[in-house]
Write a protein that holds these residues in place. Structure first.
Motif, mmCIF file in Angstrom:
data_model
loop_
_atom_site.group_PDB
_atom_site.id
_atom_site.type_symbol
_atom_site.label_atom_id
_atom_site.label_comp_id
_atom_site.label_asym_id
_atom_site.label_seq_id
_atom_site.Cartn_x
_atom_site.Cartn_y
_atom_site.Cartn_z
ATOM 1 N N ARG A 27 -9.354 -5.216 -15.558
ATOM 2 C CA ARG A 27 -9.436 -3.930 -14.887
ATOM 3 C C ARG A 27 -9.161 -4.060 -13.395
ATOM 4 O O ARG A 27 -8.433 -3.278 -12.795
ATOM 5 C CB ARG A 27 -10.811 -3.297 -15.104
ATOM 6 N N ALA A 123 -5.184 10.437 -20.047
ATOM 7 C CA ALA A 123 -5.716 9.079 -19.983
ATOM 8 C C ALA A 123 -6.497 8.764 -21.252
ATOM 9 O O ALA A 123 -6.518 7.622 -21.713
ATOM 10 C CB ALA A 123 -6.603 8.928 -18.750
ATOM 11 N N GLN A 124 -7.122 9.788 -21.853
ATOM 12 C CA GLN A 124 -7.911 9.569 -23.080
ATOM 13 C C GLN A 124 -7.009 9.143 -24.240
ATOM 14 O O GLN A 124 -7.360 8.252 -24.998
ATOM 15 C CB GLN A 124 -8.698 10.828 -23.457
ATOM 16 N N ARG A 127 -6.102 5.574 -23.672
ATOM 17 C CA ARG A 127 -7.305 4.763 -23.927
ATOM 18 C C ARG A 127 -7.507 4.582 -25.435
ATOM 19 O O ARG A 127 -7.791 3.484 -25.902
ATOM 20 C CB ARG A 127 -8.529 5.426 -23.299
ATOM 21 N N ASP A 128 -7.325 5.662 -26.207
ATOM 22 C CA ASP A 128 -7.473 5.577 -27.664
ATOM 23 C C ASP A 128 -6.428 4.636 -28.274
ATOM 24 O O ASP A 128 -6.739 3.849 -29.173
ATOM 25 C CB ASP A 128 -7.346 6.961 -28.300
ATOM 26 N N THR A 131 -7.372 1.046 -27.450
ATOM 27 C CA THR A 131 -8.503 0.661 -28.300
ATOM 28 C C THR A 131 -8.020 0.318 -29.696
ATOM 29 O O THR A 131 -8.484 -0.652 -30.309
ATOM 30 C CB THR A 131 -9.546 1.801 -28.350
#
Length: 165
Positions: A27, A123-124, A127-128, A131
């Protein structure tokens, strides 16, 4: 799980950091990356992935991009070599550039990976998707399929592509 961050920018900048084990280290490095206009260098990313795979097995390659300005046949050759070595490419496309979409789908197909578009402002969604790749790398196709059934949406789309490849 180990993750290596690579990026390109400008006309010639290409950086490949050491492999990270701690999410916080990754990060921190990602936060230091900034954009600079220039042509894409996707071939360099694929060549780097080939070099790393020849040193030690790489399970997956994640590429996030919005355009492609290179020779698609060269990219396909490199992607085919990655596919023969068992490296699946997960290619995530920001936006709707048709030239990029064609190339990105070819890279995914040749590596038995997946291509998904995500909304530029989401961004979600990204991110998914990340993941989902981490789940695949850690637990294989069954773990990814389970995550897809639980989360639905873009993760399920990714899981279905990998299941069919």
């Amino acid at each position: 799980m180990e993750i290596q961050l690579c990026y390109y920018r400008g006309m010639t900048d290409f950086e490949a950091f050491p492999w990270f084990v701690r999410a916080e280290d990754l990060r921190r490095r990602m936060a230091d990356v900034d954009c600079l206009g220039g042509y894409t260098q996707i071939a360099r990313v694929l060549q780097h992935a080939l070099q790393e795979t020849r040193k030690s097995k790489v399970d997956a390659l994640v590429f996030v991009g919005d355009c492609m300005e290179e020779n698609v046949d060269e990219l396909c050759k490199l992607a085919g070599e990655l596919g023969l070595l068992g490296v699946k490419a997960f290619v995530f496309q920001e936006g709707f550039d048709p030239t990029a979409e064609f190339a990105f789908k070819q890279i995914a197909r040749l590596t038995h990976g997946a291509h998904c578009r995500f909304n530029a402002g989401s961004a979600q969604q990204l991110r998914d998707l990340l993941t989902a790749v981490a789940t695949y790398a850690a637990g294989g196709i069954k773990a990814l399929e389970n995550l897809g059934r639980n989360r639905g949406g873009i993760v399920l789309q990714l899981a279905r592509q990998i299941s069919r490849s």
